[in-house]
Design an enzyme around this catalytic site. Structure first.
Site, mmCIF file in Angstrom:
data_model
loop_
_atom_site.group_PDB
_atom_site.id
_atom_site.type_symbol
_atom_site.label_atom_id
_atom_site.label_comp_id
_atom_site.label_asym_id
_atom_site.label_seq_id
_atom_site.Cartn_x
_atom_site.Cartn_y
_atom_site.Cartn_z
ATOM 1 N N ASP A 409 -20.606 39.018 8.615
ATOM 2 C CA ASP A 409 -20.649 40.002 9.690
ATOM 3 C C ASP A 409 -19.356 40.831 9.664
ATOM 4 O O ASP A 409 -18.260 40.277 9.492
ATOM 5 C CB ASP A 409 -20.788 39.260 11.021
ATOM 6 C CG ASP A 409 -20.862 40.191 12.207
ATOM 7 O OD1 ASP A 409 -21.849 40.933 12.296
ATOM 8 O OD2 ASP A 409 -19.935 40.177 13.035
ATOM 9 N N GLU A 438 -21.375 43.254 5.607
ATOM 10 C CA GLU A 438 -21.346 44.604 6.173
ATOM 11 C C GLU A 438 -19.999 45.243 5.840
ATOM 12 O O GLU A 438 -18.994 44.938 6.477
ATOM 13 C CB GLU A 438 -21.487 44.535 7.696
ATOM 14 C CG GLU A 438 -22.829 44.042 8.187
ATOM 15 C CD GLU A 438 -22.881 44.033 9.712
ATOM 16 O OE1 GLU A 438 -23.746 44.723 10.270
ATOM 17 O OE2 GLU A 438 -22.056 43.350 10.343
#
Length: 711
Positions: A409, A438
């Site tokens: 994340d 990400e």
């Protein structure tokens, strides 16, 4: 907290530099000399600089000799005033990082030769105590720990302490703080205390899985443990729990598979779960009253309790999570764990901040915690003991729980070196561990060249990145509900669509290369974040019938599955998942977030279509070429009138055409020589050709994806 009557303030900001703040209210903020004392020894401080700052005079002072961490120091001035020397910015210096790096793999609780050994890394502490609580009578005892090398404190006890609750009392800057062990592997409900467990009691053999050779062979299906089965029509007994997500042979009201068996039948390879390490936002003792995605990390190495049948039993969550992973493996599927190493839930309350204040988080140029994550803190992954914690945690989940991959994340908060170490470490322990993240460029005080972002993809070549260019080109902007992408009829994005279809590797002359290799591109149009594709279509095409929205949706999902790179599906995307217009459902009701298994019945034809496209991808290696060189040498762009795009793949002795018509009109195209079997068109998809067409003309239906195989 100790009450100290401070005349002024003093901070150790470098290994030999002390910053002193004298308020104007104290001798007009003036002093011509300072000295430092520890035990009976006194050291003079040389004043290097004096500046005015708000209501203080700020003195920068230097001393000779070595500072002894672990001892309390006091600063005196010429007026006889006294204050304790607090640990300041020194902890963010390279010298501190080098001096206190600890290589051992025994932080937390270990069991060498029948003992129970506790170790805590707390280099700036002047005292550490172990606090134990008996499971039998709740009796607490406090035991002093001993300082060892590299800032580690330890104590070994010749006792069996299984089920005992424990925490550490840490004295830093004259203040005692009670902290849960950052390395805790089990916790009490809501993560309030660590619990001593013997994980060998929970061991399960690592299964043999079918070989997984390359990231582009993956098809990822993202879900949330609670969402997956909580719906009343899921056919699952343990709804919303680890055990429920692992139930096999469950059926919906139509008698057709749901849950894990359904996912296996769909044909995906990897099941990715939103975070299931211990998180805040759901009361584990009353889980039905709250909902959360899980991006509020509390304890990184203990499973979340709200998914367990008995959150009060520390073994319940461990055994049930392991059983879930086992069941997924028994289906030949792999598990990706969503990990949130970029921030903690509340910095001030985190174990990291209580134990080594200021070390684990980044600070900006004026000394305040940075906030690139948007949740109040950024983890400083570039510091050696922070990086070590991340690596230790990844290794723990890989070895103890048999995890097969990790989704990072907000990976752009983390640094390139850490991410490469993660990949290297995983590869040394297991084959085929998939690492994706990400790579957004976020405003954190890490030099741009060190961020694990898409812009630095060449520095982290073995890591897949969520391709927002793919997402926004095919679907339209995630942040503007009414912005339409190529698959939703935007004819201005033809060149961009061709570029992302071919792996975002700079295939087209007009394309700017985003990645060096297709295995770096995670292709998606929908995930847990933001509006679902169905809800976006309801916004963009509210004035049109449902059938046209279904066609656009099918086309966008089809492009995800047949583009070069790693396809990523949001659970329920194949049956037009809706969150009823909620664009940020991180703590919304189950009625918003649940996977509605009745939609699977309603839109069975679309599920079968997506299933067929998955079979096509897996059968024909031209849809998952492994290198940019292969894509360039085996892909021929078809010359078609805009907005159609098409590719002829000549690969592995086969000739396959992929052609897309996003317009609302039928479009003719000229087929190359030969006889072509139609594997997919606007109505069906599968490995068996429904009909054959000979050159020259083939009619493309409106809003359709077509796959043709040369006979």
């Amino acid at each position: 907290m100790n009450s100290i009557n401070r005349n002024f303030f003093a901070y150790l900001d470098e290994m030999n530099i002390v910053t002193i703040l004298l308020p104007y209210s104290y001798h007009h903020g003036l002093s011509s000399l300072f000295f430092m004392a520890a035990d009976a020894a006194k050291t003079s401080l040389e004043i290097l600089d004096k500046t005015e700052i708000e209501d203080y005079n700020k003195y920068i002072c230097q001393f000779e000799g070595e500072f002894s961490f672990g001892k309390p120091y006091w600063i005196f001035d010429e007026h006889g005033g006294k204050t304790e020397l607090q640990i300041g910015a020194v902890i963010r210096t390279e010298q501190f990082d080098q001096q206190f790096y600890y290589e051992g793999d025994d932080l937390g609780v270990t069991f060498p030769t029948g003992q129970t050994c506790f170790k805590l890394w707390a280099p700036t502490a002047t005292g550490v105590k172990l606090k134990l609580r008996s499971p039998a009578n709740g009796y607490s005892e406090i035991i002093k720990m001993k300082r060892e090398h590299n800032g580690v404190w330890s104590i070994s006890l010749n006792r069996d302490l299984e089920y005992y609750q424990y925490s550490f009392l840490v004295l830093v800057n004259q203040e005692w703080r009670d902290a849960v062990d950052p390395y805790a592997k089990a916790v009490t409900p809501n993560g309030e205390q660590g619990v001593i467990v013997k994980l060998e009691r929970t061991d399960r053999p690592r299964p043999n899985l079918p070989p997984f050779e390359n990231p582009v062979d993956a098809i990822i299906y993202e879900t949330h443990i609670r969402d997956f089965t909580i719906h009343q029509g899921s056919g699952v007994k343990h709804k919303g729990l680890y055990l429920g997500a692992g139930e096999l042979n469950t059926k919906g009201k139509d008698g057709e598979p749901t849950g894990l068996t359904y996912v296996k039948d769909l044909g995906v390879t990897h099941l990715e779960f939103l975070p299931f390490n211990d998180f805040a936002g759901v009361d584990e003792l009353n889980p039905s009253k709250q909902y959360n995605w899980g991006y509020n990390p509390l304890h990184f190495n203990a499973p979340e309790g709200s998914y367990a049948t008995d959150p009060s039993n520390p073994y319940s969550r461990i055994n049930e999570l392991k059983k879930l992973i086992d069941q997924i493996h028994s289906m030949g599927l792999r598990v990706i764990m969503d990990v949130v190493f970029n921030h903690v839930y509340i910095r001030e309350q985190s174990s990291f901040e209580k134990i080594v204040p200021g070390y684990y988080f980044r600070h900006n140029e004026i000394g305040l915690p940075s906030n690139g994550t948007g949740v109040g803190n950024d983890v400083a992954s570039e510091r050696r003991m922070v990086r070590k914690f991340i690596l230790d945690s990844v290794v723990f989940w890989l070895e103890e729980y048999h995890i097969d991959g990790f989704r990072f994340d907000l990976m752009g908060i983390l640094d390139v070196t850490t991410m490469n170490e993660v990949k290297k470490t995983c590869d040394s322990l297991a084959d085929g561990v998939l690492i994706i993240g990400e790579g957004w460029n976020l405003n954190t005080p890490l030099p741009a060249a060190q961020k694990a972002t898409i812009a630095n993809q060449a520095k982290i070549p073995q890591i897949g990145q969520f391709n927002d260019k793919f997402r926004d080109t095919i679907k339209g902007s995630t942040f503007n509900l009414f912005d339409k992408g190529y698959a939703l009829g935007n004819e201005h994005l033809v060149d961009a669509a061709m570029e992302v279809l071919t792996g975002s590797i700079g295939f087209t002359k007009k394309g700017t290369r985003l990645f060096n290799q297709p295995s770096q591109s995670v292709n998606y149009v929908e995930c847990h974040d933001n509006h679902t594709l169905w809800d976006k279509l309801e916004g963009c095409y509210s004035d049109m019938g449902q059938s046209i929205r279904e066609k656009y949706h099918r086309l966008a999902t089809g492009i995800v599955l047949l583009s070069q790179g790693i396809p990523f599906l949001h659970s329920g995307q194949e049956f037009f998942r809706t969150k009823h217009g909620d664009g940020n459902s991180y703590r919304s009701l189950d009625t918003v977030n649940q996977l509605d298994w009745e939609r699977k019945m309603t839109f069975k034809a679309n599920v079968e279509y997506i299933q067929g496209l998955i079979q096509i991808r897996q059968k024909f290696s031209c849809f998952r070429m492994r290198t940019s060189e292969e894509i360039r040498s085996h892909t021929q762009e078809l010359i078609l009138p805009s907005p159609m795009i098409g590719c002829l793949y000549q690969f592995s002795g086969q000739e396959v055409i992929l052609v897309i018509n996003p317009s609302s009109q039928t479009q003719p195209m000229t087929l190359p020589e030969g006889e072509w079997g139609i594997l997919a068109n606007h109505q069906f998809a599968g490995l068996t050709a429904k009909e054959f067409k000979k050159a020259p003309e083939y009619i493309l239906e409106p809003v359709s994806l077509n796959v043709l195989l040369k006979k």
